[in-house]
Design a protein around this motif. Structure first.
Motif, short mmCIF file in Angstrom:
data_model
loop_
_atom_site.label_atom_id
_atom_site.label_comp_id
_atom_site.label_asym_id
_atom_site.label_seq_id
_atom_site.Cartn_x
_atom_site.Cartn_y
_atom_site.Cartn_z
N ILE A 6 38.68 177.49 -46.67
CA ILE A 6 38.37 178.79 -47.27
C ILE A 6 38.05 179.79 -46.16
N THR A 8 36.73 183.86 -45.99
CA THR A 8 36.36 185.18 -46.54
C THR A 8 35.55 185.97 -45.51
N CYS A 13 41.21 187.19 -47.76
CA CYS A 13 40.65 186.18 -48.67
C CYS A 13 41.72 185.10 -48.74
N ALA A 15 42.79 180.63 -49.00
CA ALA A 15 42.48 179.24 -49.28
C ALA A 15 43.71 178.42 -48.94
N LEU A 41 38.28 184.78 -54.91
CA LEU A 41 38.33 183.51 -54.20
C LEU A 41 38.66 182.31 -55.08
N MET A 42 37.97 182.14 -56.20
CA MET A 42 38.19 180.94 -57.00
C MET A 42 39.61 180.86 -57.55
N ALA A 43 40.18 182.00 -57.92
CA ALA A 43 41.57 182.00 -58.39
C ALA A 43 42.52 181.61 -57.26
N ILE A 45 41.78 179.63 -54.74
CA ILE A 45 41.63 178.19 -54.55
C ILE A 45 42.48 177.45 -55.57
N ASP A 46 42.43 177.90 -56.82
CA ASP A 46 43.26 177.28 -57.86
C ASP A 46 44.74 177.38 -57.53
N LEU A 56 40.96 169.75 -57.82
CA LEU A 56 39.74 169.73 -57.01
C LEU A 56 39.24 168.31 -56.75
N ALA A 80 30.41 179.47 -51.96
CA ALA A 80 31.44 178.78 -52.74
C ALA A 80 31.72 177.40 -52.18
N LEU A 84 31.01 173.89 -54.19
CA LEU A 84 32.10 172.96 -54.51
C LEU A 84 31.84 171.59 -53.88
#
Length: 215
Positions: A6, A8, A13, A15, A41-43, A45-46, A56, A80, A84
């Motif tokens: 990751i 940031t 941004c 991943a 960020l989370m989107a 990562i997905d 994950l 984050a 995680l």
């Protein structure tokens, strides 16, 4: 080992999912957004996991850029990554942005000085030789940095490089390639919870003078 990386810490941004045994990048997503890392960020990562055709629960280690860099961005990434890692029960390692910059010049046989323009006549800097750090990351006054940067044989990387020829130059933002963040994360020594690498306090200060007194 499957590594989730990751970044940031700056204007990007990003991943990525990396398989250390084969040395292959399985998935990566990176956007230059400037601000709004927490919302994206989370989107991302997905998306990186989807590209790698993994979930994950397949992740065995998490790596995150810890700075120096954007105060807010670093907090987003580190929080984050730690969250995680705790949920998945895996290791989490911090990666210096200066080390990432130095790795962009890894083919150099000469000493490398990675340097980020911290503005206000200051520079974040660290020396490397063959990817090995030479001393700790420092916050240097501009004159001190220029003296180090003009030493014979030194290879410069990072936004502060342009200040050598024009100390008032408008410098472009630094980018920390997520591929390099992932590769460094795979071999980095785990040292407990990664912490933000702040070499200077936040630029935004609370306006204490306008605080309402409490009875």
């Amino acid at each position: 080992m499957i590594v989730l990386a990751i970044d940031t810490a700056g204007v990007d941004c990003a991943a990525a999912v990396f398989e250390s045994e084969t040395g292959k990048m399985l998935g990566r997503v990176s956007e230059t957004i400037g601000r709004g890392h927490a919302e994206r960020l989370m989107a991302m990562i997905d998306d990186a996991l989807a590209e790698a055709k993994l979930t994950l629960t397949d992740v065995e280690r998490i790596g995150v850029t810890v700075g120096p860099g954007s105060f807010t961005g670093i907090r987003v990434g580190v929080a984050a990554a730690r969250g995680l890692a705790l949920a998945l029960g895996v290791e989490c390692v911090g990666v210096s942005t200066l080390e990432v910059l130095a790795r962009t010049a890894s083919s150099s046989e000469k000493p490398v000085l990675a340097a980020i323009n911290a503005h206000r006549d200051q520079v974040y800097a660290q020396g490397f030789e063959r990817d090995v750090p030479q001393g700790e990351p420092l916050l240097l006054e501009l004159d001190d940095y220029l003296a180090r940067a003009t030493a014979p044989g030194v290879v410069l990387v990072g936004s502060a490089s342009t200040l050598v020829n024009d100390r008032e130059a408008e410098t472009a933002p630094d980018h920390y390639p997520i591929d390099l963040v992932a590769r460094i994360s795979a071999t980095a020594k785990a040292q407990g919870k990664p912490r933000p690498l702040y070499l200077r306090g936040p630029d935004a200060k609370p306006q204490a003078g306008f605080a309402v007194s409490r009875a």
